[in-house]
Write an enzyme that holds these catalytic residues in place. Sequence first.
Site, mmCIF file in Angstrom:
data_model
loop_
_atom_site.group_PDB
_atom_site.id
_atom_site.type_symbol
_atom_site.label_atom_id
_atom_site.label_comp_id
_atom_site.label_asym_id
_atom_site.label_seq_id
_atom_site.Cartn_x
_atom_site.Cartn_y
_atom_site.Cartn_z
ATOM 1 N N LYS A 94 34.205 0.565 49.037
ATOM 2 C CA LYS A 94 32.848 1.106 49.261
ATOM 3 C C LYS A 94 32.140 1.355 47.935
ATOM 4 O O LYS A 94 30.990 0.982 47.750
ATOM 5 C CB LYS A 94 32.913 2.421 50.060
ATOM 6 C CG LYS A 94 33.611 2.315 51.391
ATOM 7 C CD LYS A 94 33.641 3.651 52.122
ATOM 8 C CE LYS A 94 34.437 4.752 51.445
ATOM 9 N NZ LYS A 94 35.893 4.494 51.385
ATOM 10 N N ARG A 128 31.099 10.642 57.760
ATOM 11 C CA ARG A 128 32.540 10.508 57.915
ATOM 12 C C ARG A 128 33.029 11.148 59.204
ATOM 13 O O ARG A 128 34.224 11.119 59.486
ATOM 14 C CB ARG A 128 33.212 11.243 56.765
ATOM 15 C CG ARG A 128 33.822 10.341 55.727
ATOM 16 C CD ARG A 128 34.400 11.290 54.704
ATOM 17 N NE ARG A 128 35.388 10.702 53.879
ATOM 18 C CZ ARG A 128 35.110 10.063 52.739
ATOM 19 N NH1 ARG A 128 33.895 9.863 52.355
ATOM 20 N NH2 ARG A 128 36.087 9.623 52.008
ATOM 21 N N ARG A 133 43.870 2.214 40.612
ATOM 22 C CA ARG A 133 42.461 2.482 40.278
ATOM 23 C C ARG A 133 42.341 3.309 39.000
ATOM 24 O O ARG A 133 43.104 4.242 38.766
ATOM 25 C CB ARG A 133 41.779 3.222 41.421
ATOM 26 C CG ARG A 133 40.358 3.672 41.033
ATOM 27 C CD ARG A 133 39.497 4.025 42.210
ATOM 28 N NE ARG A 133 40.079 5.068 43.039
ATOM 29 C CZ ARG A 133 39.580 5.409 44.213
ATOM 30 N NH1 ARG A 133 38.513 4.799 44.705
ATOM 31 N NH2 ARG A 133 40.166 6.354 44.922
ATOM 32 N N ARG A 183 42.076 9.273 39.422
ATOM 33 C CA ARG A 183 41.591 10.320 40.328
ATOM 34 C C ARG A 183 42.751 11.151 40.832
ATOM 35 O O ARG A 183 43.779 10.630 41.228
ATOM 36 C CB ARG A 183 40.822 9.694 41.505
ATOM 37 C CG ARG A 183 39.325 9.818 41.324
ATOM 38 C CD ARG A 183 38.565 9.014 42.336
ATOM 39 N NE ARG A 183 38.832 9.407 43.726
ATOM 40 C CZ ARG A 183 38.187 8.894 44.774
ATOM 41 N NH1 ARG A 183 37.249 7.979 44.586
ATOM 42 N NH2 ARG A 183 38.479 9.296 45.989
ATOM 43 N N ARG A 235 44.462 11.398 53.132
ATOM 44 C CA ARG A 235 43.113 10.835 53.251
ATOM 45 C C ARG A 235 43.073 9.765 54.337
ATOM 46 O O ARG A 235 42.099 9.661 55.087
ATOM 47 C CB ARG A 235 42.669 10.250 51.902
ATOM 48 C CG ARG A 235 42.312 11.342 50.892
ATOM 49 C CD ARG A 235 42.352 10.854 49.469
ATOM 50 N NE ARG A 235 41.446 9.752 49.230
ATOM 51 C CZ ARG A 235 41.580 8.865 48.226
ATOM 52 N NH1 ARG A 235 42.593 8.965 47.388
ATOM 53 N NH2 ARG A 235 40.702 7.923 48.085
#
Length: 213
Positions: A13, A88, A122, A155, A166
């Site tokens: 996203k 969400r 990431r 992160r 998550r």
Amino acid sequence: MKLVFLGPPGAGKGTISRMVSERLGIPQISTGDIFRTAVKEKTELGLKVQAILAAGGLVPDELTIAIVKDRLSWPDAQRSYILDGFPRTIAQAEALAGFSSLDAAVDFEVKDELILFRLTGRRVCKVCGAIYHVVTKPPKVEGICDLCSGELYIRNDDKEETVKARLNAYHEETEPLIGWYGNRSLLLTIDGSPDAETVYNAFISEIGRFLRK
Ligand code: AP5
Ligand code: MG
Ligand code: ZN
């Protein structure tokens, strides 16, 4: 064009919405980025949401909706925007429908197996928020942003156990939005698993049919 980007953590996203924003000049509004900035700056909002983000849960609807409603009232968001990571929950989608009208909800489909690979690799720029991956999008110099020479960081919610939380939140609270937008003829499904340029091109070739209806 007024769009929301749906999809599980790691679907791309942020990556795709940043590409669209840079190439087409549309504001990208990420609730995740707003919360992370607030945590970093230790604002009142940051103190409220810090533990929730660290645990991989969802910030309460009332708080999230108020932030997005305010952000969408800014002049730059009157003609076009991409909401990255909002709504969400069904309650957030219902609230959004009450204060803005969308052209499409774009769902980036990626299987759970790929998600852990993407999130554990990431790296994000501390300064400009650019998104990298150690394998699929490495920076030219390790640990340094190509765009602004900022330091890259991992992160805090990309740890394996937090990713699982998550993903659970996604499957329970967010996945039902696919049907919700499908019922309203606003759903565009894009395969998020190929490389980012392929995903971007698929998005560009499909989105036209949702505009100027
Ligand atoms: P948020 O920041 O929105 O996190 P998320 O939904 O978990 O999504 P991610 O940012 O992890 O993934 P992404 O889809 O953006 O993938 P990316 O492009 O980075 O939210 C964080 C937290 O804030 C939530 O947990 C919650 O607590 C709170 N929150 C936010 N919004 C909320 C709301 N509306 N209500 C309540 N709470 C809210 O890509 C991932 C990696 O893969 C990168 O390394 C990238 O380089 C790589 N990659 C991406 N695409 C490709 C590709 N096509 N090919 C190869 N590699 C790729
Ligand atoms: Mg993101
Ligand atoms: Zn940077």
